[in-house]
Design a protein around this motif. Structure first.
Motif, PDB file in Angstrom:
ATOM      1  N   LEU A 365      -0.106  25.270  -7.176  1.00 49.65           N
ATOM      2  CA  LEU A 365      -1.125  24.559  -7.812  1.00 49.65           C
ATOM      3  C   LEU A 365      -2.355  24.877  -7.130  1.00 49.65           C
ATOM      4  N   LEU A 366      -3.290  25.675  -7.909  1.00 52.23           N
ATOM      5  CA  LEU A 366      -4.571  25.881  -7.116  1.00 52.23           C
ATOM      6  C   LEU A 366      -5.420  24.509  -7.247  1.00 52.23           C
ATOM      7  N   PRO A 367      -6.282  24.425  -6.210  1.00 53.62           N
ATOM      8  CA  PRO A 367      -7.058  22.942  -6.158  1.00 53.62           C
ATOM      9  C   PRO A 367      -7.581  22.424  -7.551  1.00 53.62           C
ATOM     10  N   PRO A 368      -8.069  23.316  -8.301  1.00 55.46           N
ATOM     11  CA  PRO A 368      -9.232  22.561  -9.662  1.00 55.46           C
ATOM     12  C   PRO A 368      -7.902  22.125 -10.387  1.00 55.46           C
ATOM     13  N   LEU A 369      -6.612  22.778 -10.354  1.00 56.69           N
ATOM     14  CA  LEU A 369      -5.634  22.149 -11.392  1.00 56.69           C
ATOM     15  C   LEU A 369      -5.043  20.728 -10.975  1.00 56.69           C
ATOM     16  N   TYR A 370      -5.419  20.469  -9.683  1.00 56.70           N
ATOM     17  CA  TYR A 370      -4.738  18.919  -9.536  1.00 56.70           C
ATOM     18  C   TYR A 370      -5.579  18.098 -10.586  1.00 56.70           C
ATOM     19  N   LEU A 371      -6.800  18.441 -10.920  1.00 55.60           N
ATOM     20  CA  LEU A 371      -7.734  17.540 -11.671  1.00 55.60           C
ATOM     21  C   LEU A 371      -6.963  17.301 -13.155  1.00 55.60           C
ATOM     22  N   ILE A 372      -6.132  18.226 -13.717  1.00 60.44           N
ATOM     23  CA  ILE A 372      -5.378  18.090 -14.850  1.00 60.44           C
ATOM     24  C   ILE A 372      -4.018  17.279 -14.618  1.00 60.44           C
ATOM     25  N   LEU A 373      -3.697  17.055 -13.432  1.00 62.72           N
ATOM     26  CA  LEU A 373      -2.355  16.354 -13.659  1.00 62.72           C
ATOM     27  C   LEU A 373      -2.110  15.069 -14.097  1.00 62.72           C
ATOM     28  N   PRO A 374      -3.484  14.104 -14.134  1.00 65.51           N
ATOM     29  CA  PRO A 374      -3.250  13.051 -14.901  1.00 65.51           C
ATOM     30  C   PRO A 374      -3.227  13.270 -16.480  1.00 65.51           C
ATOM     31  N   ALA A 375      -3.764  14.167 -17.019  1.00 65.28           N
ATOM     32  CA  ALA A 375      -3.674  14.657 -18.402  1.00 65.28           C
ATOM     33  C   ALA A 375      -2.168  14.911 -18.787  1.00 65.28           C
ATOM     34  N   PHE A 376      -1.448  15.642 -17.926  1.00 70.12           N
ATOM     35  CA  PHE A 376      -0.123  15.960 -18.312  1.00 70.12           C
ATOM     36  C   PHE A 376       0.648  14.824 -18.075  1.00 70.12           C
ATOM     37  N   LEU A 377       0.394  13.936 -17.082  1.00 73.62           N
ATOM     38  CA  LEU A 377       1.349  12.800 -16.984  1.00 73.62           C
ATOM     39  C   LEU A 377       1.170  11.956 -18.147  1.00 73.62           C
ATOM     40  N   ALA A 411      11.624  28.205  -5.937  1.00 75.41           N
ATOM     41  CA  ALA A 411      10.994  29.286  -6.684  1.00 75.41           C
ATOM     42  C   ALA A 411      11.362  29.011  -8.044  1.00 75.41           C
ATOM     43  N   ALA A 412      12.442  28.543  -8.506  1.00 72.29           N
ATOM     44  CA  ALA A 412      12.985  28.603  -9.742  1.00 72.29           C
ATOM     45  C   ALA A 412      12.094  27.722 -10.577  1.00 72.29           C
ATOM     46  N   LEU A 413      11.380  26.790  -9.791  1.00 68.32           N
ATOM     47  CA  LEU A 413      10.342  25.865 -10.584  1.00 68.32           C
ATOM     48  C   LEU A 413       9.097  26.762 -11.065  1.00 68.32           C
ATOM     49  N   THR A 414       8.797  27.707 -10.652  1.00 69.38           N
ATOM     50  CA  THR A 414       7.435  28.174 -10.790  1.00 69.38           C
ATOM     51  C   THR A 414       6.747  28.046 -12.121  1.00 69.38           C
ATOM     52  N   CYS A 415       7.555  28.534 -13.181  1.00 76.25           N
ATOM     53  CA  CYS A 415       7.055  28.575 -14.507  1.00 76.25           C
ATOM     54  C   CYS A 415       7.073  27.204 -14.912  1.00 76.25           C
ATOM     55  N   LEU A 416       7.587  25.977 -14.444  1.00 73.64           N
ATOM     56  CA  LEU A 416       7.577  24.602 -14.515  1.00 73.64           C
ATOM     57  C   LEU A 416       6.110  24.433 -14.087  1.00 73.64           C
ATOM     58  N   PHE A 417       5.675  24.743 -13.040  1.00 70.20           N
ATOM     59  CA  PHE A 417       4.602  24.116 -12.565  1.00 70.20           C
ATOM     60  C   PHE A 417       3.350  24.799 -13.279  1.00 70.20           C
ATOM     61  N   VAL A 418       3.578  26.190 -13.666  1.00 74.00           N
ATOM     62  CA  VAL A 418       2.510  26.742 -14.574  1.00 74.00           C
ATOM     63  C   VAL A 418       2.323  26.044 -15.872  1.00 74.00           C
ATOM     64  N   LEU A 419       3.664  25.482 -16.492  1.00 75.48           N
ATOM     65  CA  LEU A 419       3.386  24.751 -17.622  1.00 75.48           C
ATOM     66  C   LEU A 419       2.878  23.636 -17.451  1.00 75.48           C
ATOM     67  N   ILE A 420       3.065  22.798 -16.561  1.00 71.47           N
ATOM     68  CA  ILE A 420       2.391  21.477 -16.241  1.00 71.47           C
ATOM     69  C   ILE A 420       0.631  21.867 -15.998  1.00 71.47           C
ATOM     70  N   SER A 421       0.208  22.852 -15.604  1.00 74.82           N
ATOM     71  CA  SER A 421      -1.027  23.257 -15.353  1.00 74.82           C
ATOM     72  C   SER A 421      -1.626  23.459 -16.811  1.00 74.82           C
ATOM     73  N   VAL A 422      -1.003  24.282 -17.761  1.00 74.99           N
ATOM     74  CA  VAL A 422      -1.676  24.757 -19.011  1.00 74.99           C
ATOM     75  C   VAL A 422      -1.324  23.585 -20.193  1.00 74.99           C
ATOM     76  N   ALA A 423      -0.151  22.893 -19.907  1.00 76.08           N
ATOM     77  CA  ALA A 423      -0.107  21.858 -20.907  1.00 76.08           C
ATOM     78  C   ALA A 423      -1.121  20.460 -20.699  1.00 76.08           C
ATOM     79  N   GLY A 424      -1.323  20.606 -19.332  1.00 77.16           N
ATOM     80  CA  GLY A 424      -2.592  19.626 -19.135  1.00 77.16           C
ATOM     81  C   GLY A 424      -3.821  19.887 -19.377  1.00 77.16           C
TER      82      GLY A 424
END
Length: 579
Positions: A365-377, A411-424
């Motif tokens: 996760l890039l630092p700015p993407l931490y801001l969208i974690l609450p939106a995803f959750l 590494a298998a979780l890579t696209c799930l972390f990207v999914l968290i980013s874009v879904a948020g």
């Protein structure tokens, strides 16, 4: 000194365009705001959405982009030089595969070639699974360069990340996710700049996590086969973590098992998936048999028995070597034993280790993407997003039994972390304040900051010189791209390459030697132009010199500064001298 000159250039009239520091700040802000305004243009957004719907073209573009970006950097960041035991072991496996075999015969003088993460008996082989070496072997066979396989696997990862996201979110946001994958796991990532990265496991995750929502929506044989291929690739690359991936798949289909019709569809999908997994299982068994002589004994298990590396899980006792180790192998065994510890596992140690590893997830996760974690959750009330969190938790808890940890383990979780980013981001973009699309602007700014961060560091690597790169290295977080020749390997290899004929290099480590492996050989040692061997003393070294007559013999002292390569005249007996 260079930093002084760099900051001095911000003074007026001390740079080619006469700008001062205020001028630079103003133009930077102008560029930022202008770019954001362009990104907000409705015409550009509409065109981007249209392009995002063209799956094949998007995948081709996203696959080519990280490769092109990395090739542009070759001027100052050349093809990575393998620099450690992991790199050398995977390259040995790739070379073995390129010879269309799974193992190599044990060498008669294998005592000279003992090295870390490589078996010498009953076969001469890497201890690692096949998956990560497959693209390296492809690159060697097709392009004559194993790193070409690394590039292609990274391009495939970014393309498949977009494809996987298409099963979860709209095409436009999937394209955004693909671009995030490019800047996070592309040219500056260590996965692209070494030979033991996580791209193959990440590709496996993309296939699995992209197939799951499509299978839930409608059964297709092709999708079930893709799911099986993903599970199989994960088994070939990370066998232990493949158990967690299998568990996450079962968890995903759990709600569907409540209805008889859904159970029949799931059973049909699982049958085709099992058929697709079968070749991977067969390859694993064949590798086990070829390398260890037993169908069910994996190479790393035999390595643990012989060399005590890799070490055991934290709930197991430290392994004990069953053979004589070189001093370098002892160093690795002691290092892994220290990481493991000699204390029994306890809930407290487990939790502390788990908490200490939270920082390593910054890799995804890039630092700015931490801001969208609450939106995803806020969206985990939906089963699919609750499942994403549960899957990450399963991997985190399961891999916490390792005494040490690297991001490519999950590494298998890579696209799930990207999914968290874009879904948020997508959820944030729907937020409106007093009728205004405040959330949309916030999402744009967060994305803009992500790409600006990447462009800043990429630009530095593209245009900076040696001094500036050395100055900024301590401040670059997450990136790891090869630069210069910190271990002196490039200079030594150039010196050997300039010598005519075949070479034999005896490696003599110094008292201060640490974890920097130098003894490495190709799959066919006898036919190699350069043979690297452990210096066992003049009386024994003569055996190897007689075995390789006509080779130029060298002594390498890698722990000297810089590493020293000198001609090596072996001691001979007086009778041999007279002859």
């Amino acid at each position: 000194m260079y930093l002084f000159q760099l900051f001095r250039s911000f003074l007026p009239y001390h740079n080619p365009i006469g700008f001062g520091v205020v001028d630079f700040v103003e133009i930077a802000l102008a560029v930022l705001l202008s770019t954001l305004a362009l990104l907000s243009n409705k015409t550009i957004e509409a065109k981007s959405r249209q392009f995002a719907e063209r799956t094949i073209w998007c995948m081709l573009a996203l696959g080519a982009l990280p490769i092109l970006l990395r090739l542009v950097l070759l001027r100052i960041h050349p093809v990575p030089m393998p620099s450690g035991a992991d790199d050398f072991s995977y390259l040995l496996l790739a070379d073995t595969l390129s010879h269309l075999r799974l193992a190599n015969p044990a060498h008669g003088l294998h005592r000279f070639f003992e090295t870390n993460f490589v078996l010498q008996q009953p076969s001469y082989s890497s201890i690692y699974p096949l998956g990560p070496a497959l693209p390296l072997a492809f690159g060697q066979l097709i392009f004559g360069l194993p790193w070409a396989g690394v590039l292609l696997s990274e391009g495939l990862l970014c393309a498949l990340c977009y494809w996987a996201l298409r099963g979860w979110i709209t095409a436009g946001w999937a394209l955004v996710g693909g671009l995030l994958a490019v800047i996070e796991f592309g040219p500056l990532c260590y996965w692209m700049n070494c030979y033991w990265g996580g791209a193959v496991s990440a590709v496996a995750g993309c296939l699995v996590f992209g197939a799951l929502p499509r299978l839930r929506q409608s059964y297709r044989t092709r999708t079930a086969i893709i799911l099986g291929c993903g599970l199989g690739f994960q088994m070939l690359s990370r066998p232990y973590e493949s158990l967690f991936l299998d568990l996450s798949v079962l968890l995903f289909f759990a709600p569907a098992l409540r209805q008889a019709g859904e159970r029949r569809r799931v059973a049909k999908a699982f049958l085709m998936t099992a058929i697709a997994v079968a070749p991977s299982i067969l390859l694993i068994l064949l590798q086990n048999k070829s390398v260890t002589g037993a169908w069910t004994t994996m190479p790393y298990q035999l390595s643990r028995y012989q060399y005590a590396v890799p070490t055991t899980f934290t709930f197991q006792p430290n392994p004990v070597p069953h053979g004589n180790l070189t001093r370098d192998q002892e160093l690795y065994a002691l290092g892994q034993a220290e990481a493991h510890g000699d204390q029994p596992e306890s809930p407290g140690r487990y939790v502390r280790r788990l908490l200490n590893r939270i920082g390593t997830y910054r890799f995804f996760l890039l630092p700015p993407l931490y801001l969208i974690l609450p939106a995803f959750l806020l969206g985990i009330g939906q089963f699919r997003y609750a499942w994403v969190v549960a899957t990450i938790a399963i991997f985190a808890l399961g891999t916490n039994f390792y005494p040490y940890f690297f991001p490519h383990y999950i590494a298998a979780l890579t696209c799930l972390f990207v999914l968290i980013s874009v879904a948020g981001l997508e959820r944030l973009s729907r937020v409106r304040v007093r009728g205004l699309a405040a959330g949309t602007e916030a999402a744009r700014w967060i994305l803009f900051l992500c790409f600006t961060q990447f462009l800043f560091w990429y630009g530095l690597h593209l245009f900076a010189n040696e001094n500036s790169l050395l100055a900024i290295a301590p401040y670059e977080v997450g990136d790891n791209i090869n630069f210069d020749d910190p271990e002196g390997r490039i200079a030594i290899n150039k010196q050997l390459a300039s010598e005519p004929g075949k070479q034999l290099v005896f490696v003599r480590y110094g008292p201060q030697h640490s974890f920097h492996e130098w003894i490495h050989n190709a799959a066919d040692i006898d036919q190699s132009r350069i043979v690297w061997a452990d210096d066992l003393g003049a009386s024994e070294d003569q055996d190897l010199e007689r075995y390789f007559p006509g080779r130029h013999v060298w002594l390498l002292e890698p722990d000297a500064y810089p590493p020293k390569l000198t001609p090596y005249r072996l001691q001979t007996s007086p009778f041999e001298s007279v002859q």
